[in-house]
Design a protein around this motif. Structure first.
Motif, PDB file in Angstrom:
ATOM      1  N   THR A   1       4.863  -0.023 -11.329  1.00  0.00           N
ATOM      2  CA  THR A   1       3.645  -0.749 -11.723  1.00  0.00           C
ATOM      3  C   THR A   1       3.903  -2.245 -11.800  1.00  0.00           C
ATOM      4  O   THR A   1       3.106  -3.061 -11.306  1.00  0.00           O
TER       5      THR A   1
ATOM      6  N   ALA B   1      -4.131   3.053   0.160  1.00  0.00           N
ATOM      7  CA  ALA B   1      -4.079   2.358  -1.135  1.00  0.00           C
ATOM      8  C   ALA B   1      -3.330   3.174  -2.193  1.00  0.00           C
ATOM      9  O   ALA B   1      -3.853   3.466  -3.255  1.00  0.00           O
ATOM     10  N   TRP B   2      -2.087   3.495  -1.891  1.00  0.00           N
ATOM     11  CA  TRP B   2      -1.282   4.241  -2.861  1.00  0.00           C
ATOM     12  C   TRP B   2      -1.172   3.456  -4.165  1.00  0.00           C
ATOM     13  O   TRP B   2      -0.852   2.262  -4.170  1.00  0.00           O
ATOM     14  N   GLY B   3      -1.376   4.127  -5.271  1.00  0.00           N
ATOM     15  CA  GLY B   3      -1.177   3.519  -6.575  1.00  0.00           C
ATOM     16  C   GLY B   3       0.217   3.805  -7.089  1.00  0.00           C
ATOM     17  O   GLY B   3       1.026   4.462  -6.424  1.00  0.00           O
ATOM     18  N   PRO B   4       0.530   3.324  -8.298  1.00  0.00           N
ATOM     19  CA  PRO B   4       1.875   3.503  -8.857  1.00  0.00           C
ATOM     20  C   PRO B   4       2.301   4.972  -8.934  1.00  0.00           C
ATOM     21  O   PRO B   4       3.448   5.304  -8.638  1.00  0.00           O
ATOM     22  N   ARG B   5       1.369   5.845  -9.336  1.00  0.00           N
ATOM     23  CA  ARG B   5       1.733   7.253  -9.509  1.00  0.00           C
ATOM     24  C   ARG B   5       2.163   7.880  -8.181  1.00  0.00           C
ATOM     25  O   ARG B   5       3.177   8.584  -8.118  1.00  0.00           O
TER      26      ARG B   5
END
Length: 507
Positions: A247, A282-286
């Motif tokens: 993050t 758009a990969w997020g932190p998870r």
């Protein structure tokens, strides 16, 4: 859980079941029961069963059943070529991987698609391209970590009488864990002892939990799976610490893109995965954290087991010590440290060790996402695997002269082999440990091969070179069996110890 029941008792019970069913007039029932018994026997003798069937098949396809699915083994160039060309929507490596590790329950709900291509994953570029490019820059740090980690492990495990008798497999796992920690997470998490201890335990948890889930009836998995996979808080600790770092890295990347900060980004696996993640999704932190954990898991056990077998062979083949030691103490080692290449004798020794002691009896596993038929009519049912019998091929005289004999320099250039050592060489000529070939399938099959093989070669050489330079080695006690079998895996036995005797420095 099987340790409480002697294997002799289990086999006696199975023999009685077969005998009494043999009295039945219903031969169909008998055949079914025998197939199911063999399927469960695969858990304990899978590697030997694969080799035995390979010898009987004479180059043709054959089947070996497991308790949770069947395995259709192929070894001809034609069949392997068909695996390579098969649509990934029909034969999927990631479908097999998901079946092996049960990530829905062992990786905090993360689940790979059966066909990885639907996500456009950049992990192959991160591991197979960016990582090798950075090896040259980080090799001095890797060498330093090997020395410090060995010293730390030796200090913690030294006996009261001062002897350095170390558990070989545990030593290898700790060294690889330290090296991987540095390469994956940089100094921030790699220097966090609590995190490194936790992520090491996590690897063990995933293997144990996945094996329980694999043989569980499908209708019980949604009920029991969450409890099996989360019996401790280890998963949460690992995820939270990596996710926090990811993050922060994502925020720093945005700030750098807008010019608000000018600090160069870190140079580790976390950053490479962030940089190669598919932008359109758009990969997020998870999601990125799950990807990092999955790659981490696959990087520890295979490499540490391989290194352990190389150490066993150093002890069992003392005639190779002098030329290997001369190589790692000479200018060849400097060339290796400045290029990542070279050390051809050690490279060949490692490859021969892996040939005779592979950690897997199969390679190239692909799960059939739908019924698949090879050109000769060989059929793989939906849910079963198409595989290559890698261990049996590696011991086949057709491909490897004197296949059952250890020939440490069989893959080295002839002009670099010491004249006092007679050796068998491969007819096709020299090759490197990380090379791909038609008969050496340890790195994978077809277009999907291990992208981390270059790192594995460098890490193994650094660890073995450290030991050759500083210690004389010998197996402690009379050890007849150094490996144990589970399914198709052949892993070093935990109880085998090596005595590391410090070399006397010449005046």
């Amino acid at each position: 859980m099987y340790s409480y029941i002697p294997s002799s008792v289990l086999y006696a019970v199975l023999a009685l079941v077969v005998f009494y069913l043999g009295q039945s007039k219903d031969s169909g029932v008998l055949r079914y029961v025998q197939r199911r018994i063999n399927a469960w026997r695969y858990l304990f003798q899978g590697a030997d069963m694969i080799t035995a069937e390979y010898k009987k098949a004479g180059g043709k396809a054959f089947e070996v059943l497991g308790p949770d699915h069947g395995h259709v083994f192929v070894s001809s160039k034609e069949h392997i070529g068909e695996i390579r060309k098969a649509p990934r929507s029909e034969l999927s490596m990631f479908g097999a991987t998901r079946q092996m590790f049960q990530p829905t329950y062992t990786m905090l709900g993360h689940n790979w698609h059966d066909e990885r291509g639907v996500e456009g994953v950049g992990y192959v570029r991160a591991v197979g391209t960016l990582f090798p490019r950075q090896l040259l820059r980080i090799m001095p740090d890797m060498q330093r970590i090997v020395g410090l980690s060995f010293e730390e492990f030796a200090r913690a495990n030294k006996s009261n009488n001062g002897h350095l008798n170390l558990p070989a497999y545990e030593l290898s796992k700790k060294l690889v864990c330290k090296l991987n920690g540095f390469c994956f997470f940089g100094d921030e998490l790699a220097q966090n002892e609590s995190f490194m201890k936790t992520i090491f335990q996590y690897n063990e948890l995933v293997i144990s939990a996945a094996e329980v889930l694999r043989v569980m009836p499908w209708f019980l998995k949604p009920i029991i799976g969450p409890y099996v996979g989360r019996i401790t808080s280890i998963q949460d600790k690992v995820f939270d610490m990596i996710n926090d770092l990811v993050t922060r890295r994502l925020k720093e990347k945005k700030l750098a893109e807008t010019g608000e900060i000018s600090t160069p980004p870190p140079n580790d696996m976390i950053q490479w995965i962030i940089d190669t993640a598919p932008a359109k999704l758009a990969w997020g932190p998870r999601r990125i954290t799950h990807e990092i954990i999955a790659i981490w898991f696959g990087s520890v056990h295979a490499l540490s087991a391989t290194i352990t077998y190389v150490l066993f062979d150093l002890c069992d083949q003392p005639e190779y010590i002098e030329p290997l030691r001369k190589e790692v103490e000479g200018p060849e080692f400097d060339h290796f440290m400045s290029t990542t290449k070279g050390l051809s004798l050690l490279d060949s020794f490692m490859k021969e060790s892996s040939r005779l002691s592979p950690i897997e009896a199969m390679s190239g596993r692909r799960q059939a996402l739908k019924d698949y038929t090879f050109s000769d009519g060989t059929r793989v049912k939906k849910g079963d695997w198409a595989c290559v019998p890698a261990k049996a091929i590696l011991r086949d005289e057709t491909h490897f002269p004197h296949a059952t004999r250890f020939e440490g320099f069989r893959f080295a250039p002839r002009d670099e082999i010491p004249g006092n050592l007679e050796t068998v060489s491969q007819p096709e000529g020299p090759s490197r440990y990380s090379d791909l070939s038609d008969n050496y399938h340890s790195w994978g099959v077809g277009g999907i091969v291990c992208p981390g093989r270059f790192y594995a070669a460098v890490a193994t050489k650094l660890i073995v070179a450290h030991i050759l330079k500083n210690f004389d080695c010998s197996i402690v006690g009379q050890v007849t069996e150094k490996s144990s079998s589970w399914r198709s895996y052949l892993l070093p036995k935990e109880g085998v110890h090596i005595n590391f005797s410090p070399r006397k420095q010449e005046v």
